[in-house]
Design an enzyme around this catalytic site. Structure first.
Site, PDB file in Angstrom:
ATOM      1  CB  SER A   1      17.677 -87.417   4.953  1.00  0.00           C
ATOM      2  OG  SER A   1      16.422 -86.864   4.647  1.00  0.00           O
TER       3      SER A   1
HETATM    4  N1  SAH Z   1      13.125 -84.975   7.293  1.00  0.00           N
HETATM    5  C1  SAH Z   1      12.742 -86.373   7.404  1.00  0.00           C
HETATM    6  C2  SAH Z   1      12.822 -87.129   6.077  1.00  0.00           C
HETATM    7  C3  SAH Z   1      11.831 -86.628   5.139  1.00  0.00           C
HETATM    8  S1  SAH Z   1      11.245 -87.758   3.925  1.00  0.00           S
HETATM    9  C4  SAH Z   1      13.554 -87.075   8.464  1.00  0.00           C
HETATM   10  O1  SAH Z   1      14.428 -86.468   9.077  1.00  0.00           O
HETATM   11  O2  SAH Z   1      13.271 -88.256   8.696  1.00  0.00           O
HETATM   12  C5  SAH Z   1      10.073 -86.647   3.224  1.00  0.00           C
HETATM   13  C6  SAH Z   1       8.810 -86.500   4.027  1.00  0.00           C
HETATM   14  O3  SAH Z   1       8.071 -85.437   3.441  1.00  0.00           O
HETATM   15  C7  SAH Z   1       7.911 -87.730   3.978  1.00  0.00           C
HETATM   16  O4  SAH Z   1       7.604 -88.140   5.265  1.00  0.00           O
HETATM   17  C8  SAH Z   1       6.678 -87.231   3.237  1.00  0.00           C
HETATM   18  O5  SAH Z   1       5.476 -87.838   3.670  1.00  0.00           O
HETATM   19  C9  SAH Z   1       6.702 -85.752   3.543  1.00  0.00           C
HETATM   20  N2  SAH Z   1       5.965 -84.888   2.613  1.00  0.00           N
HETATM   21  C10 SAH Z   1       5.867 -84.990   1.263  1.00  0.00           C
HETATM   22  N3  SAH Z   1       5.096 -84.015   0.755  1.00  0.00           N
HETATM   23  C11 SAH Z   1       4.693 -83.261   1.818  1.00  0.00           C
HETATM   24  C12 SAH Z   1       3.845 -82.116   1.953  1.00  0.00           C
HETATM   25  N4  SAH Z   1       3.269 -81.545   0.900  1.00  0.00           N
HETATM   26  N5  SAH Z   1       3.643 -81.615   3.191  1.00  0.00           N
HETATM   27  C13 SAH Z   1       4.204 -82.189   4.276  1.00  0.00           C
HETATM   28  N6  SAH Z   1       4.997 -83.283   4.216  1.00  0.00           N
HETATM   29  C14 SAH Z   1       5.237 -83.811   3.002  1.00  0.00           C
END
Ligand code: SAH
Length: 205
Positions: free
Chosen positions: A52
């Site tokens: 992000s």
């Molecule tokens: N917080 C992260 C950015 C998140 S991007 C950072 O600081 O880098 C969103 C992430 O959520 C992705 O890696 C994606 O694979 C994950 N994601 C999506 N759906 C999910 C689920 N149901 N359970 C766990 N992770 C999930």
């Protein structure tokens, strides 16, 4: 410069600003993007996901009002950057990721940085085992069409949940839910764009 940008955009919590300054974002981006690590933009990471934008990380962290005794749950570990920020402000952090490759890399980074109060779990944050929780704070960093009841139920009374709620493609609204003795208070904050929260552990690496 980094702190100045965040301040200008309205982040005022000193502990959040200090933490953003202390966590080396260049260790959470792809090698090719290192020189852009302190620009205020989201960047691509493995598995087609994104780390992000710093402002959004700072803003969500500020709105979450994390304290040293809190148990925090993050859905969507991604690079592990948001978890590293939370690690310095919270008591315990559990971060869940559905891609094994991202979970493994995030775990290794966080260990190397000495974030010993963070656990990275491979799993589906939309369908967590019943024995996980409750938490003082929950932060969702992937877009949800609605916040599932089974996540809200894991909030302590007095607990706060922040999630981007809206269509998977396009713009979502950051929503803050606060659990009181009598119910749930809902506040809409700002518009954001996140990658979608998808069901199940990913089949690919
Ligand atoms: N917080 C992260 C950015 C998140 S991007 C950072 O600081 O880098 C969103 C992430 O959520 C992705 O890696 C994606 O694979 C994950 N994601 C999506 N759906 C999910 C689920 N149901 N359970 C766990 N992770 C999930």
């Amino acid at each position: 410069m980094f702190q100045l940008t965040l301040r200008r955009r309205g982040i005022s919590d000193q502990s959040v600003l200090r933490t953003m300054e202390e966590v080396p974002r260049e260790l959470f981006v792809e090698d090719a993007d290192r020189s852009d690590a302190y620009r205020d933009s989201a960047l691509p990471i493995a598995c087609g996901q994104t780390i992000s934008q710093p402002f959004v990380v700072a803003y969500m962290t500020e709105q979450l009002q994390v304290r040293k005794h809190h148990r925090v749950l993050e859905i969507g570990a991604g690079s592990g950057y948001q978890a590293a920020v939370l690690s310095r402000l919270a008591g315990q952090v559990l971060t869940v990721e559905r891609y094994r490759r991202l979970a493994d890399v995030a775990r290794a980074r966080l260990e190397k940085l000495g974030c010993h109060n963070v656990e990275v779990m491979l799993g589906d944050g939309l369908n967590l085992p019943a024995n996980i929780g409750p938490f003082d704070r929950i932060i969702v960093t992937a877009a949800m069409e609605r916040v599932p009841d089974n996540l809200i139920e894991r909030l302590e009374v007095g607990g706060v949940l922040i999630a981007p709620v809206g269509p998977h493609q396009g713009v979502q609204t950051l929503v803050r839910l606060t659990r009181s003795q009598t119910g749930i208070e809902r506040k809409e904050l700002v518009d954001v764009r996140f990658v979608p929260a998808l069901p199940g552990v990913a089949r690919e690496l």
